[in-house]
Design a protein around this motif. Sequence first.
Motif, PDB file in Angstrom:
ATOM      1  N   THR A 136       0.863  -1.177   0.000  1.00 43.08           N
ATOM      2  CA  THR A 136       0.000   0.000   0.000  1.00 43.08           C
ATOM      3  C   THR A 136       0.898   1.224   0.000  1.00 43.08           C
ATOM      4  N   ILE A 137       0.898   1.963  -1.109  1.00 47.03           N
ATOM      5  CA  ILE A 137       1.800   3.095  -1.272  1.00 47.03           C
ATOM      6  C   ILE A 137       1.054   4.263  -1.912  1.00 47.03           C
ATOM      7  N   ASP A 138       1.727   5.378  -1.991  1.00 46.66           N
ATOM      8  CA  ASP A 138       1.155   6.570  -2.603  1.00 46.66           C
ATOM      9  C   ASP A 138       0.828   6.310  -4.077  1.00 46.66           C
ATOM     10  N   VAL A 139      -0.267   6.887  -4.544  1.00 44.88           N
ATOM     11  CA  VAL A 139      -0.689   6.674  -5.932  1.00 44.88           C
ATOM     12  C   VAL A 139       0.402   7.130  -6.898  1.00 44.88           C
ATOM     13  N   ALA A 140       1.030   8.265  -6.601  1.00 43.40           N
ATOM     14  CA  ALA A 140       2.085   8.766  -7.488  1.00 43.40           C
ATOM     15  C   ALA A 140       3.265   7.801  -7.534  1.00 43.40           C
ATOM     16  N   ASP A 141       3.646   7.237  -6.387  1.00 41.75           N
ATOM     17  CA  ASP A 141       4.735   6.256  -6.367  1.00 41.75           C
ATOM     18  C   ASP A 141       4.355   5.009  -7.152  1.00 41.75           C
ATOM     19  N   SER A 142       3.104   4.597  -7.038  1.00 41.24           N
ATOM     20  CA  SER A 142       2.641   3.421  -7.765  1.00 41.24           C
ATOM     21  C   SER A 142       2.714   3.646  -9.269  1.00 41.24           C
ATOM     22  N   ARG A 143       2.283   4.811  -9.704  1.00 40.39           N
ATOM     23  CA  ARG A 143       2.339   5.113 -11.138  1.00 40.39           C
ATOM     24  C   ARG A 143       3.778   5.184 -11.618  1.00 40.39           C
ATOM     25  N   ALA A 144       4.679   5.693 -10.770  1.00 47.74           N
ATOM     26  CA  ALA A 144       6.098   5.741 -11.133  1.00 47.74           C
ATOM     27  C   ALA A 144       6.656   4.327 -11.275  1.00 47.74           C
ATOM     28  N   ALA A 145       6.222   3.411 -10.411  1.00 53.21           N
ATOM     29  CA  ALA A 145       6.664   2.018 -10.500  1.00 53.21           C
ATOM     30  C   ALA A 145       6.167   1.376 -11.796  1.00 53.21           C
ATOM     31  N   HIS A 146       4.922   1.657 -12.164  1.00 55.70           N
ATOM     32  CA  HIS A 146       4.382   1.155 -13.437  1.00 55.70           C
ATOM     33  C   HIS A 146       5.226   1.662 -14.606  1.00 55.70           C
ATOM     34  N   THR A 147       5.538   2.956 -14.597  1.00 56.99           N
ATOM     35  CA  THR A 147       6.309   3.554 -15.682  1.00 56.99           C
ATOM     36  C   THR A 147       7.689   2.924 -15.795  1.00 56.99           C
ATOM     37  N   ALA A 148       8.321   2.700 -14.642  1.00 56.17           N
ATOM     38  CA  ALA A 148       9.654   2.086 -14.638  1.00 56.17           C
ATOM     39  C   ALA A 148       9.599   0.656 -15.185  1.00 56.17           C
ATOM     40  N   ALA A 149       8.580  -0.090 -14.775  1.00 51.70           N
ATOM     41  CA  ALA A 149       8.446  -1.471 -15.255  1.00 51.70           C
ATOM     42  C   ALA A 149       8.231  -1.504 -16.761  1.00 51.70           C
ATOM     43  N   GLU A 150       7.370  -0.638 -17.239  1.00 51.55           N
ATOM     44  CA  GLU A 150       7.100  -0.595 -18.684  1.00 51.55           C
ATOM     45  C   GLU A 150       8.353  -0.206 -19.465  1.00 51.55           C
ATOM     46  N   ALA A 151       9.100   0.792 -18.943  1.00 53.65           N
ATOM     47  CA  ALA A 151      10.322   1.231 -19.627  1.00 53.65           C
ATOM     48  C   ALA A 151      11.362   0.124 -19.687  1.00 53.65           C
ATOM     49  N   ALA A 152      11.323  -0.791 -18.715  1.00 57.56           N
ATOM     50  CA  ALA A 152      12.282  -1.897 -18.674  1.00 57.56           C
ATOM     51  C   ALA A 152      11.796  -3.114 -19.473  1.00 57.56           C
ATOM     52  N   GLY A 153      10.639  -2.989 -20.116  1.00 56.27           N
ATOM     53  CA  GLY A 153      10.141  -4.075 -20.946  1.00 56.27           C
ATOM     54  C   GLY A 153       9.303  -5.099 -20.213  1.00 56.27           C
ATOM     55  N   HIS A 154       8.717  -4.694 -19.068  1.00 56.39           N
ATOM     56  CA  HIS A 154       7.903  -5.609 -18.271  1.00 56.39           C
ATOM     57  C   HIS A 154       6.457  -5.126 -18.212  1.00 56.39           C
ATOM     58  N   ARG A 155       5.606  -5.971 -17.651  1.00 54.27           N
ATOM     59  CA  ARG A 155       4.215  -5.615 -17.399  1.00 54.27           C
ATOM     60  C   ARG A 155       4.005  -5.484 -15.896  1.00 54.27           C
ATOM     61  N   SER A 156       3.024  -4.686 -15.485  1.00 57.01           N
ATOM     62  CA  SER A 156       2.892  -4.466 -14.038  1.00 57.01           C
ATOM     63  C   SER A 156       1.446  -4.243 -13.623  1.00 57.01           C
ATOM     64  N   LEU A 157       1.244  -4.482 -12.335  1.00 59.07           N
ATOM     65  CA  LEU A 157      -0.081  -4.339 -11.722  1.00 59.07           C
ATOM     66  C   LEU A 157       0.132  -3.835 -10.300  1.00 59.07           C
ATOM     67  N   ASP A 158      -0.619  -2.822  -9.895  1.00 60.95           N
ATOM     68  CA  ASP A 158      -0.652  -2.497  -8.465  1.00 60.95           C
ATOM     69  C   ASP A 158      -1.879  -3.202  -7.899  1.00 60.95           C
ATOM     70  N   ALA A 159      -1.671  -3.950  -6.811  1.00 61.48           N
ATOM     71  CA  ALA A 159      -2.751  -4.780  -6.272  1.00 61.48           C
ATOM     72  C   ALA A 159      -2.708  -4.811  -4.749  1.00 61.48           C
ATOM     73  N   PRO A 160      -2.940  -3.659  -4.097  1.00 62.07           N
ATOM     74  CA  PRO A 160      -2.974  -3.646  -2.628  1.00 62.07           C
ATOM     75  C   PRO A 160      -4.141  -4.478  -2.119  1.00 62.07           C
ATOM     76  N   VAL A 161      -4.074  -4.809  -0.830  1.00 61.87           N
ATOM     77  CA  VAL A 161      -5.036  -5.754  -0.272  1.00 61.87           C
ATOM     78  C   VAL A 161      -5.796  -5.158   0.901  1.00 61.87           C
ATOM     79  N   SER A 162      -6.941  -5.761   1.187  1.00 64.10           N
ATOM     80  CA  SER A 162      -7.722  -5.467   2.386  1.00 64.10           C
ATOM     81  C   SER A 162      -8.052  -6.794   3.053  1.00 64.10           C
ATOM     82  N   GLY A 163      -7.984  -6.823   4.385  1.00 64.68           N
ATOM     83  CA  GLY A 163      -8.305  -8.047   5.097  1.00 64.68           C
ATOM     84  C   GLY A 163      -7.360  -8.362   6.234  1.00 64.68           C
TER      85      GLY A 163
END
Length: 307
Positions: free
Chosen positions: A96-123
């Motif tokens: 569970t992280i800041d939305v901006a940090d999550s989007r930055a992680a997605h961008t980094a993964a895509e730039a490195a040739g990977h696919r990504s998903l943010d999937a925080p949990v409840s429970g």
Amino acid sequence: MTTTLAFIGLGHMGGPMAANLVRAGHRVLGHDLVESCLAAAVESGVERAGSAAEAAAMADVVITMLPAGRHVLSLYGPEGLLAAARPGTLFVDCSTIDVADSRAAHTAAEAAGHRSLDAPVSGGVVGAEAGTLTFMAGGEEAAFAEAEPLLTVMGKKAVHCGAAGAGQAAKICNNMILGVSMIAVSEAFVLAESLGLSDQALFDVASAASGQCWALTVNCPVPGPVPGSPANRDYRPGFAAPLMAKDLGLAANAVRAGGVDAELGLRAAELYARFAEGSGADQDFSGIVRAIRAASTTADAEKGATP
């Protein structure tokens, strides 16, 4: 189908989640900086990796469950997981992280040739152990479709909430509701006590009336009415107060950035920050009822001392 997974972050949440994946027949390569967490995961069938990068290099899917955005972005850095993983690896961040940090992680993964998903949990920890978590996912539909079978091993429900960062957005909104409602339920019990109404009587009424909510019927903040709630275990954490304080802090940041009028959400963030820094540091978030009760007793004493 058996999948080789890397699981980075094997603490109170990540450890049980990884164990559930092992029980489902997947090969899980794990890493955690805390040796006791890693050792416990190994006992449940997780294979010990020498480093996070070593685990990622052999995995089809990399799952991370880390304390904060800075940890995720650090591991996603130029020398980290993204560089070690095979091209096209799916990265699933359950932190569970800041939305901006999550989007930055997605961008980094895509730039490195990977696919990504943010999937925080409840429970909470109970849900992680039982495999009944709810996942809120953000990212491409194809990435969600690939991750969903794994998410439903670790949880009972997975919801695709939208594009990158949407899972994090859903998580902080949900937990703002939860934090505010737990404070409201706790205040109601303390008020009932001052009026001579038993905890059980209030529960019997509110749980079958318009006051019904998860904070009351599942995580009831007073001992007795709900035997499985942390209140019956001296508030030993299911969902720790510092984690609620963290999530509400993220929500408060988003509220301010978006110019949203959310007085209760901001006040809840203040109350949980104070509670988590003090007596609630090692308690379940429902233990805030104790702080409300103590503050009410102090206020009554001061009122009685006034000439």
